[in-house]
Motif scaffolding. Sequence first.
Motif, short mmCIF file in Angstrom:
data_model
loop_
_atom_site.label_atom_id
_atom_site.label_comp_id
_atom_site.label_asym_id
_atom_site.label_seq_id
_atom_site.Cartn_x
_atom_site.Cartn_y
_atom_site.Cartn_z
N SER A 1 0.84 -1.19 0.00
CA SER A 1 0.00 0.00 0.00
C SER A 1 0.89 1.25 0.00
O SER A 1 2.11 1.15 0.10
CB SER A 1 -0.89 0.01 1.25
OG SER A 1 -0.10 0.13 2.40
N GLU A 2 0.24 2.41 -0.07
CA GLU A 2 1.00 3.66 -0.04
C GLU A 2 1.74 3.83 1.28
O GLU A 2 2.77 4.48 1.32
CB GLU A 2 0.08 4.84 -0.32
CG GLU A 2 -0.35 4.88 -1.77
CD GLU A 2 -0.66 6.28 -2.24
OE1 GLU A 2 -0.11 7.25 -1.69
OE2 GLU A 2 -1.43 6.38 -3.19
N GLY A 3 1.23 3.25 2.35
CA GLY A 3 1.91 3.32 3.64
C GLY A 3 3.27 2.65 3.59
O GLY A 3 4.20 3.08 4.29
N ASP A 4 3.40 1.62 2.77
CA ASP A 4 4.69 0.94 2.64
C ASP A 4 5.71 1.80 1.89
O ASP A 4 6.90 1.56 2.00
CB ASP A 4 4.53 -0.39 1.91
CG ASP A 4 3.77 -1.41 2.73
OD1 ASP A 4 3.79 -1.30 3.97
OD2 ASP A 4 3.17 -2.32 2.14
N LEU A 5 5.24 2.78 1.14
CA LEU A 5 6.15 3.66 0.41
C LEU A 5 6.90 4.59 1.36
O LEU A 5 7.97 5.09 1.04
CB LEU A 5 5.40 4.49 -0.63
CG LEU A 5 4.77 3.69 -1.76
CD1 LEU A 5 3.95 4.61 -2.66
CD2 LEU A 5 5.83 2.97 -2.57
#
Length: 147
Positions: free
Chosen positions: A98-102
């Motif tokens: 997800s974008e959180g992993d970015l």
Amino acid sequence: MRDLTASQFSACHRLGTASKDRTRPILVRFADHPTKTAVWRKKTALKGTPTVLSEFLTRRRQQLFIEARKRFGITNCWTLDGNIYAKLPDGTRRHIHSEGDLDCAKQPASAAPARESPVTTEKRNKIGSTASTQRSKRTVTKQISGK
């Protein structure tokens, strides 16, 4: 790969409309996953040529992949069986869900343990299969004209 036959493809067609400026991409669906994997492993032989192989991702995953490439660099991001992976600045590899992993590059190493990609595990164990449960059977082949 010279040993590919038409029976190993379940679908193959061009995308978009014809243009004099560039070559249209070709969408290929493989009949079985081992054939797709064999073609995907040979993709590094295409470096330096105008031919590019890329997976056909869902819109959400494609946007996530584009954002990962912006943050970590084009050469530090890749896809495998529909999953997105990135090589972080500290050298570890991370599965991007997800974008959180970015944002993982901004976190200290002790805050969130990095998940290894199946490629790293495969190289270490020298096993031919990956731990991935999702399998995308579509691959897009795109040729860019040398103009």
